[in-house]
Design an enzyme around this catalytic site. Structure first.
Site, mmCIF file in Angstrom:
data_model
loop_
_atom_site.group_PDB
_atom_site.id
_atom_site.type_symbol
_atom_site.label_atom_id
_atom_site.label_comp_id
_atom_site.label_asym_id
_atom_site.label_seq_id
_atom_site.Cartn_x
_atom_site.Cartn_y
_atom_site.Cartn_z
ATOM 1 N N CYS A 22 0.795 -1.234 0.000
ATOM 2 C CA CYS A 22 0.000 0.000 0.000
ATOM 3 C C CYS A 22 0.834 1.294 0.000
ATOM 4 C CB CYS A 22 -0.875 0.045 1.226
ATOM 5 S SG CYS A 22 -1.805 -1.441 1.511
ATOM 6 N N ARG B 138 4.795 0.112 -5.881
ATOM 7 C CA ARG B 138 4.804 -0.696 -4.656
ATOM 8 C C ARG B 138 3.879 -1.900 -4.744
ATOM 9 N NH1 ARG B 138 6.491 2.734 -0.079
ATOM 10 N NH2 ARG B 138 5.178 1.541 1.314
ATOM 11 N N TRP C 146 -3.118 -2.693 -1.328
ATOM 12 C CA TRP C 146 -2.770 -4.076 -1.674
ATOM 13 C C TRP C 146 -3.533 -4.932 -0.672
ATOM 14 C CZ3 TRP C 146 -0.504 -8.495 0.362
ATOM 15 C CH2 TRP C 146 0.009 -9.410 -0.577
ATOM 16 N N ASN D 275 -1.426 1.801 5.906
ATOM 17 C CA ASN D 275 -0.508 0.750 5.425
ATOM 18 C C ASN D 275 -0.251 -0.172 6.601
ATOM 19 O OD1 ASN D 275 -0.202 2.143 3.095
ATOM 20 N ND2 ASN D 275 1.970 2.607 3.350
ATOM 21 N N GLY D 276 -0.167 -1.480 6.352
ATOM 22 C CA GLY D 276 0.160 -2.410 7.432
ATOM 23 C C GLY D 276 -1.068 -3.169 7.895
ATOM 24 N N GLU E 172 17.284 -17.504 -9.175
ATOM 25 C CA GLU E 172 16.856 -16.144 -9.489
ATOM 26 C C GLU E 172 16.246 -16.089 -10.899
ATOM 27 O OE1 GLU E 172 16.223 -13.481 -8.078
ATOM 28 O OE2 GLU E 172 16.493 -11.832 -9.462
ATOM 29 N N LYS F 290 12.543 -14.826 -11.612
ATOM 30 C CA LYS F 290 12.251 -13.691 -12.509
ATOM 31 C C LYS F 290 11.207 -14.097 -13.541
ATOM 32 C CE LYS F 290 13.345 -10.834 -10.915
ATOM 33 N NZ LYS F 290 14.128 -10.701 -9.733
ATOM 34 N N GLU G 30 7.721 -14.617 -11.858
ATOM 35 C CA GLU G 30 7.168 -13.359 -11.337
ATOM 36 C C GLU G 30 6.494 -12.539 -12.424
ATOM 37 O OE1 GLU G 30 9.625 -11.250 -7.770
ATOM 38 O OE2 GLU G 30 10.753 -11.549 -9.592
ATOM 39 N N HIS H 285 17.651 -36.404 -8.975
ATOM 40 C CA HIS H 285 16.866 -36.719 -7.786
ATOM 41 C C HIS H 285 15.438 -36.214 -7.906
ATOM 42 C CE1 HIS H 285 20.456 -38.179 -5.887
ATOM 43 N NE2 HIS H 285 21.080 -37.066 -6.261
ATOM 44 N N LYS I 206 6.318 -4.492 -4.253
ATOM 45 C CA LYS I 206 7.743 -4.160 -4.232
ATOM 46 C C LYS I 206 8.322 -4.275 -2.832
ATOM 47 C CE LYS I 206 11.463 -2.690 -6.104
ATOM 48 N NZ LYS I 206 12.118 -3.744 -6.909
HETATM 49 C C1 G6P Z 1 9.364 -8.601 -2.723
HETATM 50 C C2 G6P Z 1 9.871 -8.034 -4.044
HETATM 51 C C3 G6P Z 1 11.158 -8.733 -4.450
HETATM 52 C C4 G6P Z 1 12.189 -8.635 -3.329
HETATM 53 C C5 G6P Z 1 11.629 -9.157 -2.000
HETATM 54 C C6 G6P Z 1 12.552 -8.824 -0.840
HETATM 55 O O1 G6P Z 1 8.967 -9.913 -2.895
HETATM 56 O O2 G6P Z 1 8.894 -8.191 -5.043
HETATM 57 O O3 G6P Z 1 11.676 -8.135 -5.617
HETATM 58 O O4 G6P Z 1 13.312 -9.388 -3.670
HETATM 59 O O5 G6P Z 1 10.376 -8.522 -1.719
HETATM 60 O O6 G6P Z 1 12.583 -7.430 -0.713
HETATM 61 P P1 G6P Z 1 13.742 -6.588 -0.077
HETATM 62 O O7 G6P Z 1 13.278 -5.166 -0.222
HETATM 63 O O8 G6P Z 1 13.839 -7.011 1.362
HETATM 64 O O9 G6P Z 1 14.982 -6.861 -0.842
#
Ligand code: G6P
Length: 615
Positions: A2, A27, A74, A98-99, A482, A486, A489, A505, A610
């Site tokens: 949010c 965000r 959100w 927020n929160g 990663e 990616k 996501e 395995h 984010k």
């Molecule tokens: C969310 C974001 C990711 C990020 C993760 C950890 O899932 O979408 O891109 O890697 O949070 O966030 P941070 O700000 O702690 O690196």
């Protein structure tokens, strides 16, 4: 997650509230709304879905008013509907949040008994009712908020607007950040500095438990902050260096692509902030790291966790230090053993991830040293750590982390070299070679980016599949993870990352001609083993895409003559420190072009945020 915005001005604020929300889109959100005071009363507009829908609503039904609050939501408590969108408002008060209000269920029960009528399923609405009841009891808006906050539990940031108060906003912080901004004649509230970019240069960050009253008397702005004990306090003013340019897409179709292409610069900036390549020495952020420790515990979430996994290989091999890597959400609820001798290293782009923050609190309670690697310098985690090293990635807007990840790797590589030097675990020759390879890294990445046509071409194949497998060994195993992250996501294609040695395995059962296998295989100490695994998947009909270097490419061509790979992409030469950084670029580009071809919302993928500020 949010986003919050608040403005007091002398002119209409609704357009700027929407502009601020636009900057907070990154965000992650699923509904939005704004509220203002018109003729003394609260008026609001809300819409489910993207901000464009709210803008349409405001265009059809303009909102007047010189004071207002806005929010991108959100969803946590209650579905994605207009009635759950913030601001929550009645005739007396409007609030954005927020929160999470953890004790909302019991509070709601009591409020209903007292006659409150709920119109949403949100936890936020309880705050609105409690403040309203206190104001009906005769308390001032400030006292009503203060009393309400003493009744609610959880981590949150709140901004309030009150009937008949067309010159005053109240903001409160507990757990989630809030920043205030002031010009000569206007006042602002934002959930981060990006929201306020272009309007203010001087910012003031609220601290835990703070309640701020922002008032515009005629043309004179005033901010009064009371701390958790109710004492009036001054908080330091900070200058922001976030420019509108830094948070615009420029000529790129998406922020993510822009951020991928910024990496030669962000890597170079991060390197230069930590080491001097010419005289092979370290700068102050690294020199300050001088507390003795016996082992390292790395704690992070998401992409940042994968950066930590790479670092484990580096620290163990080059500096001979024992490293544990922990997922913050698991660590915080385990019963870890603290020996007081461990250096705890937190990696976080946002510096606000709630699980990482909670893990840091746990470590501090147990008196161990906390070092954090953060991209947002004023973030909660940066402020709570004993040592902080900043990544120089600049604001990262795309939800999927790209340039922040490679900047984290650069910081970790530099820390590793520092420890290796101190422990005499690498020779002078290796030391010089690593520095020289760092010097060449930004150039190698620029070269790779100039040849991005190949990733575009590979994406035409990848965008048609439903599943993909990424393989790597050693330092490139976390990069395989990663790569899979990616792709899933942003393109919503199911993908898994595996250490190539684990193939037999389980995952090998999935191999068929419809399963692309993406392999990260520089000609390093793990190369021969990885190549054997490539033979195994080729023999089972998989479409294999390999990323290697010149030496590796030659050997792959020789050894896979009869069962050709779909594609071998040759990258510049690398070593153990530079390979994971360099091999990240192809997996980012592959994911980006695949998602772009599929037409997904690359910068704001569905359901993702984010900065993850709820558990
Ligand atoms: C969310 C974001 C990711 C990020 C993760 C950890 O899932 O979408 O891109 O890697 O949070 O966030 P941070 O700000 O702690 O690196």
């Amino acid at each position: 997650m949010c986003g919050i915005i608040g403005i007091i001005s002398q002119s209409n604020v609704s357009i700027r509230l929407l502009e601020g929300l636009k900057r907070l889109e990154y965000r992650g959100y699923d509904s939005a709304g704004i509220a203002t005071i018109t003729d003394g009363g609260i008026d609001r507009r809300r819409a489910e879905g993207k901000l464009e829908k709210l803008i349409d609503v405001v265009n059809d039904h303009p909102l007047e008013g010189h004071i207002g609050i806005g929010h991108t939501r959100w969803a946590t408590h209650g579905g994605v509907t207009k009635s759950n969108a913030h601001p929550m408002a009645n005739e007396t008060v409007a609030v954005v949040h927020n929160g999470i209000i953890e004790n909302f269920a019991s509070l709601k029960e009591n409020l209903i008994k007292r006659g409150a009528v709920f119109t949403s399923d949100t936890d936020t609405e309880v705050v609105m009712h409690i403040v309203t009841f206190h104001m009906q009891e005769g308390l001032t808006p400030f006292k009503a908020v203060q009393k309400a906050l003493s009744q609610i539990k959880g981590a949150f940031a709140l901004a309030f607007l009150f009937k008949n108060h067309d010159n005053m906003l109240i903001a409160a912080r507990r757990g989630s950040p809030l920043v205030l901004g002031m010009t000569e004649s206007e006042l602002f509230i934002g959930s981060d500095a990006i929201a306020l970019a272009s309007w203010v240069k001087t910012l003031c960050y609220l601290e835990e438990g703070d309640i701020a009253t922002l008032t515009l008397n005629d043309t004179t702005p005033e901010i009064i902050i009371s701390d958790a004990d109710g004492e009036i306090v001054q908080r330091p003013l900070r200058q922001t260096n976030i420019t509108v340019d830094a948070i615009s897409k420029g000529a790129f179709t998406h922020y993510m692509l822009k951020e991928i292409f910024e990496q030669p610069l962000t890597i170079s900036d991060t390197l230069q902030s930590l080491i001097s390549i010419e005289d092979e020495s370290f700068h102050s952020p690294l020199l300050a790291l001088n507390k003795p420790f016996s082992k390292i515990r790395i704690i992070a979430c998401g992409t940042s966790y994968y950066a930590g996994m790479v670092a484990k290989y580096w620290f163990e091999k080059l500096a001979h230090i024992h490293v544990d890597v922990e997922i913050a959400s698991e660590f915080r609820y385990r019963t870890p053993v603290f020996d007081g001798q461990t250096l705890n290293l937190f990696i976080t782009q946002s510096g606000e991830t709630i699980d990482t923050m909670a893990a840091l609190t746990l470590v501090k309670q147990n008196n161990e040293t906390c070092l954090s690697i953060v991209n947002v310098s004023e973030s909660s985690i940066a402020r709570a750590s004993d040592f902080v090293i900043h990544t120089m990635a600049g604001p990262e807007i795309g939800v999927a982390s790209t340039k922040a990840f490679t900047a984290q790797l650069v910081v970790l590589a530099a820390i590793c070299l520092k420890f290796a030097k101190e422990r005499c675990t690498i020779s002078e020759t290796e030391w010089t070679q690593y520095f020289q390879s760092f010097a060449k890294l930004p150039g190698c990445i620029s070269e790779l980016l100039r040849n991005d046509g190949i990733y575009h071409q590979l994406a035409t194949h990848l965008c048609q599949v439903h599943h993909a497998l990424y393989l790597g060994r050693g330092v490139n195993f976390p990069i395989a993870l990663e790569g899979a992250l990616k792709l899933k996501e942003i393109s919503y294609i199911h993908a898994e990352g595996y250490p190539a040695g684990e193939l037999k395995h389980g995952p090998i059962a999935l191999i068929d001609p419809k399963m692309p296998v993406i392999v990260l295989a520089p000609h390093d100490e793990w190369f021969e083993k990885t190549l054997s695994n490539v033979q195994e998947v080729l023999a089972r009909g998989a479409k294999v895409i390999i990323f290697s270097d010149e030496k590796g490419t030659k050997q792959i061509i020789e050894q896979t003559k009869t069962m050709k790979c779909l594609e071998i992409v040759t990258l510049p030469e690398s070593n153990i420190l530079t390979a994971p950084i360099l091999f990240t670029l192809p997996i980012q580009l592959l994911a980006y072009y695949t998602a772009h071809m599929k037409g997904t919302d690359v910068d704001q993928p569905r359901n993702l945020a984010k900065s993850v500020t709820v558990e």
